[in-house]
Design an enzyme around this catalytic site. Structure first.
Site, PDB file in Angstrom:
ATOM      1  N   GLU A 161       0.841  -1.212   0.000  1.00 39.15           N
ATOM      2  CA  GLU A 161       0.000   0.000   0.000  1.00 39.15           C
ATOM      3  C   GLU A 161       0.872   1.256   0.000  1.00 39.15           C
ATOM      4  OE1 GLU A 161      -3.089  -0.384  -0.659  1.00 39.15           O
ATOM      5  OE2 GLU A 161      -3.133  -2.556  -0.299  1.00 39.15           O
ATOM      6  N   HIS A 210       1.287   2.209  -3.545  1.00 34.61           N
ATOM      7  CA  HIS A 210       0.132   2.977  -4.041  1.00 34.61           C
ATOM      8  C   HIS A 210       0.175   4.413  -3.492  1.00 34.61           C
ATOM      9  CE1 HIS A 210      -2.052  -0.221  -6.044  1.00 34.61           C
ATOM     10  NE2 HIS A 210      -2.115  -0.968  -4.955  1.00 34.61           N
TER      11      HIS A 210
END
Lengths: 497, 497
Positions: free
Chosen positions: A266, A269
């Site tokens: 994550e 991202h």
């Protein structure tokens, strides 16, 4: 209308779009993190009412004329404006073909369906969720047909998530993987069976795991004033602008690799979200070039960095300090091997780097069948299980660990899965190019992310959604997408663990 | 227009109002809890753009005519609808007198001003926040004048937060308190100086404090499916509907009383939010009768329960189990006395029950002077400090611990403070009535909240904003507001600690 007024109106429209996008984005983020369990109905209603407002605001004669006028006078616009206008026109074309009441009904259905999925997964009752799968596939098929009845509906959906990709491209990609990667899987699952990984399921205190998450993001040079880490059942990232990105992870006491790698994933991202060009803030061009490109960034940090020998050597002493009781008898090399050990497993998000794409193939083939062969949802669990047996040699003991494991279909995200596998392949291609100018392995070994981050920012991230995936890959790598890099990387890594 | 259509249109309007209220409420909650520090600008812009949308949707000829039609045909509406229509008309009257651009500018100003306050408080630079105080008072004065130039502006603001209360009422209330309570303060601060409270600042592990918060809410019978606890700099509660209430607290390792009592306080607000009549969900009548009535519920749980000898005796063994190293040498009675020890202190939110209202008086008198005597903001710190010296015999060493301590003025919440003191007074009046039918002390001593919660729900909470504070007190207590109960309670408690 003159061009000055048109630009002013367009800017107002953009500000409005951003205001809805921001508050609805926060509401969804909240719903998946801190909101109480019973809040879902009222949230669903509020979001569906606002989605109706958004439809009315953006799909109407005035907006259509404004966009047409700007397109006609494109020469008078700067580059960024032309890209924005194109994107608005594209979205207008998509949305305006779906009647408003069906559009609102669909957002309501998503909310109900997601709730039904949660319950079905918890209780292992596929039959209570099956009608929603049916509705989701039916609705998406119908919407695709409204949009363009000359194309195959599944091709339209694939293109939504990865512009320029159709079934034939995905088929080619997966056929290539089957030919190149499946033999390595067979070899390496057997070859590395003896790798020790028992220590990964010792008890790792959750407060220390949380500390580790922030240590990792600090190493990756993420500014804590601009992002935050929350917790949710399924890790995800919400990127609202360069000053407001949130990602989530999930801490399990007996699964250190879970929070470690979901944080790295994550974080990838999130770094993309933090590195958009500032001029894109508040615009429709935030959010990344495509799902596949976004996934390339997360896979990059999760696998190419996080599962590399160099990075593990670098971070491992810190981990031993955080978890002395759990890791004192484990070497960095043992840890490296354990988190890379190829295994045939049931759960996609826990899969190792090598077998991961097989999980995606199962999902892709089922979606393809649902569209092309018109099979009945009642048959899906059996098809799922037989494909797991075929590709991974393992049969799910129940649907919770089988067809009910993923959230995607409950939200109608159909055509989405292939972008996960494409992301890994893109990442390998980017790294090959990066290595021409950045001493990647050496920098990682020192925990130095300045040049690595900079390359990704300058070549990928800063462009947001200005370019299509194809354009972006061409610009960054000076060639078109080529899955060879990915297969070479896997072959190389998993024949020499 | 016929009545059936009008009701249908009204219901749609209500659903829309609720959708904006919900998502903007979540966005504010998020901004005060998990959002990254630098997110404030984009959030402020998004919220101000949507507040413009809300203005356009609700302040226009169609809505005005709809509300007028429903009012004319009131006989055909059920009781709840008539109350809703009245409330919409009231809000319409307030908002429509403020020009839209000024309304939007004000929401932008609130965001900037709040940020300026945070910085000024952190850096002890009153001069950087002073211009915002000036703007906030000026704008609120101007808005009040737009609304009704026959009344005193400050009376209009007081009425916003506590319907039916004007300066003369607040003056009477505070004069009564001064006469009755100030002598007890002088007596008891001296008399109880020797009470031991050193153990409250020992190190209490934060994870255990978090556990305690949920133990408390379980005892208070709050359903964890319907609420959640978050953390923020300043504790607050956001109640969205009966299935979605959130409150925050703040955990300091060396201040066990801080999270304990902010949890009890916010739990009171939260219970109010959870106990509205179900028929009020999604309507404008959610949210409580007034700030003062809301505060009566929070003060009830914080003080009348949380600081009572009975409840402390009940909860104390659990606390000793949670904090054996910190509390083993402390008795329940010592803990009870420590958390009730009256002290002259600088910070309102850390004040004891007895001296609390003096902090409110300082703020009320300053607001009153700003409106009535037109003093300059530059003078405020000196006025603040001299009032603290006068009422509490203590002078703030700096503005951070003085005039900059509260968030309210930064958001333009002027006329709000008196409701804190009124809340305490209402709570004492409610408890006197409750005791006629509920064995309050005995139930508390057993940790049994069924009957106590039920009384509050049936007499106060379930009505939401259906009744004004005056109507509600009359209904619940069969008499009008009387501060005597509050003074008697304080006198009784603080002469026999």
């Amino acid at each position: 209308m003159n061009i000055k007024n048109a630009i002013k109106n367009f800017n107002e429209l953009e500000q409005l779009q951003n205001a809805y996008h921001y508050t609805m984005g926060i509401t969804n983020f909240d719903g998946n993190t801190v909101a109480p369990k019973n809040s879902y109905k009222a949230r669903g209603l509020a979001l569906s009412v606002l989605s109706g407002e958004v439809y009315k605001k953006f799909i109407n004669k005035e907006v259509k004329e404004l966009l047409a006028f700007l397109k006609e006078n494109e020469k008078e616009l700067n580059f960024l404006m032309t890209k924005k206008v194109d994107r608005y026109i594209e979205d207008y074309e998509k949305t305006s073909k779906i009647p408003m009441n069906e559009y609102i009904e669909y957002t309501k259905l998503q909310n109900e369906s997601n709730h039904a999925w949660e319950e079905a997964k918890k209780n292992n009752t596929y039959e209570t969720f099956a009608p929603y799968i049916q509705k989701m596939f039916d609705t998406n098929k119908r919407f695709a047909t409204y949009r363009d009845n000359t194309k195959k509906p599944y091709d339209i959906l694939l293109d939504d998530f990865e512009k320029g990709m159709e079934m034939k491209d995905i088929d080619n990609f997966f056929n290539y993987l089957k030919k190149e990667v499946v033999p390595i899987i067979k070899y390496s699952v057997k070859e590395y069976k003896g790798i020790r990984d028992d220590f990964l399921t010792r008890k790792f205190p959750i407060n220390k795991q949380k500390e580790l998450s922030y240590i990792l993001t600090d190493i990756l040079k993420m500014d804590r004033n601009n992002f935050t880490i929350a917790e949710s059942e399924h890790p995800f990232t919400t990127g609202l602008n360069n000053y407001d990105v949130r990602f989530t992870t999930h801490y399990y006491e007996d699964m250190i690799a879970s929070s470690f790698y979901s944080t790295m994933h994550e974080a990838g991202h999130a770094i993309y979200g933090l590195n958009h060009g500032m001029e894109l803030n508040g615009s429709i061009l935030l959010g990344g070039a495509s799902n596949g490109i976004h996934e390339s960034q997360s896979r990059f940090y999760e696998n190419l960095i996080g599962r590399s020998k160099e990075f593990i050597n670098y971070i491992y002493p810190t981990m031993v300090k955080l978890f002395p009781d759990q890791l004192a008898d484990v070497t960095a090399d043992e840890f490296f091997k354990a988190v890379n050990k190829p295994k045939t497993s049931l759960i996609r998000i826990e899969a190792d780097e090598l077998t991961y794409s097989l999980h995606i193939m199962v999902r892709y083939e089922i979606e393809r069948m649902m569209f092309e062969d018109d099979i009945n949802v009642k048959e899906l669990p059996a098809i799922w299980n037989s494909k797991y047996e075929q590709y991974l040699g393992i049969t799910p003991p129940n649907d919770t660990k089988g067809i009910l494991q993923d959230v995607h279909w409950s939200f109608g995200l159909i055509g989405y899965f292939p972008s996960y596998a494409l992301g890994s392949a893109y990442a390998s291609q980017f790294i090959a190019k990066m290595k021409e100018t950045v001493n990647f392995n050496k920098e990682m070994a020192k925990g130095n992310f300045t040049n690595i981050n900079k390359w990704l920012k300058e070549n990928i991230q800063k462009y947001g959604a200005i370019y299509t995936p194809k354009e972006l890959i061409q610009k960054a790598c000076n060639e078109e997408f080529n899955p060879k890099y990915y297969c070479d990387y896997l072959k190389n890594k998993f024949t020499s663990l």
